[in-house]
Motif scaffolding. Structure first.
Motif, PDB file in Angstrom:
ATOM      1  N   ILE A 103      24.301 -12.222   3.530  1.00  0.00           N
ATOM      2  CA  ILE A 103      24.357 -11.205   2.476  1.00  0.00           C
ATOM      3  C   ILE A 103      24.113  -9.829   3.087  1.00  0.00           C
ATOM      4  N   VAL A 104      25.050  -8.917   2.844  1.00  0.00           N
ATOM      5  CA  VAL A 104      24.873  -7.510   3.231  1.00  0.00           C
ATOM      6  C   VAL A 104      24.554  -6.730   1.967  1.00  0.00           C
ATOM      7  N   ILE A 105      23.459  -5.991   2.001  1.00  0.00           N
ATOM      8  CA  ILE A 105      23.022  -5.233   0.824  1.00  0.00           C
ATOM      9  C   ILE A 105      23.290  -3.759   1.089  1.00  0.00           C
TER      10      ILE A 105
ATOM     11  N   ARG B 130      10.066  -5.020  -0.928  1.00  0.00           N
ATOM     12  CA  ARG B 130       9.109  -4.708   0.135  1.00  0.00           C
ATOM     13  C   ARG B 130       9.362  -5.606   1.352  1.00  0.00           C
ATOM     14  N   HIS B 131       9.616  -6.898   1.088  1.00  0.00           N
ATOM     15  CA  HIS B 131       9.852  -7.837   2.190  1.00  0.00           C
ATOM     16  C   HIS B 131      11.077  -7.414   3.010  1.00  0.00           C
ATOM     17  N   LEU B 132      12.167  -7.046   2.325  1.00  0.00           N
ATOM     18  CA  LEU B 132      13.373  -6.602   3.031  1.00  0.00           C
ATOM     19  C   LEU B 132      13.078  -5.373   3.887  1.00  0.00           C
TER      20      LEU B 132
ATOM     21  N   MET C 252      22.618  -8.005   7.995  1.00  0.00           N
ATOM     22  CA  MET C 252      22.981  -9.148   7.153  1.00  0.00           C
ATOM     23  C   MET C 252      21.779 -10.078   7.051  1.00  0.00           C
ATOM     24  N   PHE C 253      21.506 -10.527   5.821  1.00  0.00           N
ATOM     25  CA  PHE C 253      20.375 -11.409   5.571  1.00  0.00           C
ATOM     26  C   PHE C 253      20.869 -12.807   5.201  1.00  0.00           C
ATOM     27  N   ASN C 254      19.986 -13.796   5.368  1.00  0.00           N
ATOM     28  CA  ASN C 254      20.344 -15.156   4.965  1.00  0.00           C
ATOM     29  C   ASN C 254      20.404 -15.238   3.439  1.00  0.00           C
ATOM     30  N   GLU C 255      20.854 -16.404   2.924  1.00  0.00           N
ATOM     31  CA  GLU C 255      21.151 -16.530   1.494  1.00  0.00           C
ATOM     32  C   GLU C 255      19.941 -16.287   0.605  1.00  0.00           C
ATOM     33  N   ASN C 256      18.732 -16.642   1.073  1.00  0.00           N
ATOM     34  CA  ASN C 256      17.557 -16.394   0.222  1.00  0.00           C
ATOM     35  C   ASN C 256      16.800 -15.120   0.608  1.00  0.00           C
TER      36      ASN C 256
ATOM     37  N   THR D  82      15.288 -14.024   3.192  1.00  0.00           N
ATOM     38  CA  THR D  82      13.991 -14.071   3.870  1.00  0.00           C
ATOM     39  C   THR D  82      14.050 -13.498   5.278  1.00  0.00           C
ATOM     40  N   LYS D  83      15.237 -13.561   5.924  1.00  0.00           N
ATOM     41  CA  LYS D  83      15.303 -13.041   7.295  1.00  0.00           C
ATOM     42  C   LYS D  83      16.664 -12.430   7.593  1.00  0.00           C
ATOM     43  N   MET D  84      16.701 -11.584   8.613  1.00  0.00           N
ATOM     44  CA  MET D  84      17.943 -10.970   9.057  1.00  0.00           C
ATOM     45  C   MET D  84      18.674 -11.953   9.960  1.00  0.00           C
ATOM     46  N   VAL D  85      19.978 -12.136   9.694  1.00  0.00           N
ATOM     47  CA  VAL D  85      20.767 -13.049  10.524  1.00  0.00           C
ATOM     48  C   VAL D  85      21.872 -12.323  11.291  1.00  0.00           C
ATOM     49  N   GLY D  86      22.096 -11.062  10.972  1.00  0.00           N
ATOM     50  CA  GLY D  86      23.125 -10.303  11.675  1.00  0.00           C
ATOM     51  C   GLY D  86      22.822  -8.821  11.670  1.00  0.00           C
ATOM     52  N   LEU D  87      23.188  -8.148  12.747  1.00  0.00           N
ATOM     53  CA  LEU D  87      23.095  -6.689  12.825  1.00  0.00           C
ATOM     54  C   LEU D  87      24.370  -6.211  13.516  1.00  0.00           C
ATOM     55  N   PHE D  88      25.058  -5.266  12.886  1.00  0.00           N
ATOM     56  CA  PHE D  88      26.410  -4.897  13.307  1.00  0.00           C
ATOM     57  C   PHE D  88      26.498  -3.440  13.770  1.00  0.00           C
ATOM     58  N   ASP D  89      27.716  -3.056  14.190  1.00  0.00           N
ATOM     59  CA  ASP D  89      28.030  -1.684  14.619  1.00  0.00           C
ATOM     60  C   ASP D  89      27.161  -1.229  15.792  1.00  0.00           C
ATOM     61  N   TRP D  90      27.401  -1.821  16.945  1.00  0.00           N
ATOM     62  CA  TRP D  90      26.611  -1.531  18.145  1.00  0.00           C
ATOM     63  C   TRP D  90      27.282  -0.487  19.036  1.00  0.00           C
TER      64      TRP D  90
END
Length: 358
Positions: free
Chosen positions: A122-124, A140-142, A225-229, A231-239
């Motif tokens: 999920i990208v917010i 806050r968690h995000l 990008m975060f996982n479906e719930n 809770t954690k980051m699973v991707g970071l883009f545009d390097w």
């Protein structure tokens, strides 16, 4: 049946299509165990810079990145460099996508390009997906995950990676300030009253000594990008901007994008719809984000207003370069027609931040 679009992809924009036949032949020659079936291409909707596509053939999928159409600034949008960065970082910082291959054959998609893994999650950006219960605790968690990943990136010893070979840490901040002033001058269109004062201030207040770490340099919510719930980051883009430099510059750029509800309307809506951080309660304020980063990294943020001022100026220059391309007819994307107002507002805002003392 064509596969369904995910929330982050759209049909390819007119004028930004890829040559399906040439790309399919390239894939068949270069990708092992390529699935059969028609080649399907969608485009990622976010971003104002490089063109990024989801390509799919049967069960095989990847992401293709190429520079924007039309003339681009020298050294900008360097696909080979971004490929090398991901090659160095993915094994030790797995939220960076795994790169597959780089091609300098410009006849395939009209430019150099590279392929990397397609991450799912999920990208917010300006809203949360439907069905998510938005609470203060979630926001806050995000925010805290964003801080923690930045601290983790800055903790990597760049000397242990190949990034040491493609970076010049010495003189980083002086080079950045002079370089971005130069980029602005080359793309200048309108007169802005406080610009000369701001340029002078940045030159005079450039830190002479600082740490060197790997910096992402475009660290923002819609590049994560975060996982479906969530809770954690699973991707970071545009390097593409990644280098070795002052970690506080990276934090500054992140805060330049991090809007909060009491920001001015032009700041919040300058790039379109308001980002979630300015809409929902619970997200850290910029000051809270900076303080948490300082606590977790152990870095001194006393002179942070220089970095925030520079971040707003840098963002203004990027906007100016886009507006310059629009005004010269190098892009006809109507999203960029009023970027001159956004740029003027950012220059003014940067000048105001420069005159503040935290």
């Amino acid at each position: 049946m064509p596969h369904q679009m995910s929330k982050d992809t759209i049909p390819v924009r007119k004028g930004e299509e890829l040559n399906l036949l040439a790309l399919e032949q390239f894939l068949q020659e270069n990708i092992e165990n390529l699935s059969s079936g028609p080649l399907e291409i969608l485009q990622f909707s976010a971003g104002h810079s490089n063109l990024t596509y989801q390509i799919k053939k049967g069960n095989w999928e990847a992401v293709l990145r190429r520079p924007p159409l039309g003339p681009v600034a020298p050294k900008a949008h360097d696909m080979e460099r971004e490929f090398k960065i991901l090659s160095a970082l993915h094994p030790i910082f797995p939220v960076a996508p795994k790169p597959y291959l780089f091609s300098d054959n410009e006849t395939i998609v009209g430019s150099r390009f590279f392929l990397m893994e397609r991450k799912n999650g999920i990208v917010i950006d300006t809203s949360f997906p439907d069905g998510i219960a938005i609470t203060d605790d979630l926001c806050r968690h995000l925010s805290e995950v964003m801080v923690e990943q930045l601290v983790e990136l800055h903790a990597i010893d760049y000397r242990e990676t190949s990034l040491a070979e493609i970076s010049k840490p010495d003189g980083f901040m002086e080079r950045q300030v002079q370089g971005w002033i130069g980029r602005y001058e080359r793309a200048k269109t309108d007169e802005i009253e406080c610009l000369e004062h701001l340029k002078k201030w940045l030159v005079e207040h450039t830190p002479k000594k600082h740490e060197f770490t790997i910096i992402h340099y475009d660290y923002k919510f819609n590049n994560a990008m975060f996982n479906e719930n969530l809770t954690k980051m699973v991707g970071l883009f545009d390097w593409e901007m990644t280098t070795v430099g002052d970690p506080l510059t990276d934090l500054g750029v992140a805060m330049g994008y991090w809007n909060q509800s009491d920001d001015s309307e032009l700041l919040i809506n300058g790039l379109g719809k308001a980002p979630v951080t300015a809409v929902h309660d619970g997200f850290l304020t910029r000051n809270e984000f900076i303080e948490l980063y300082a606590k977790k990294s152990g870095r001194d943020v006393t002179n942070f207003n220089f970095y925030l001022t520079f971040a707003y100026f840098k963002l203004a220059v990027i906007g100016q370069q886009i507006y310059y391309r629009y005004k010269k007819g190098q892009t006809t994307d109507i999203r960029f027609a009023n970027f001159n107002y956004f740029v003027k507002n950012l220059i003014q805002h940067a000048a105001n931040v420069a005159d503040e003392r935290f």
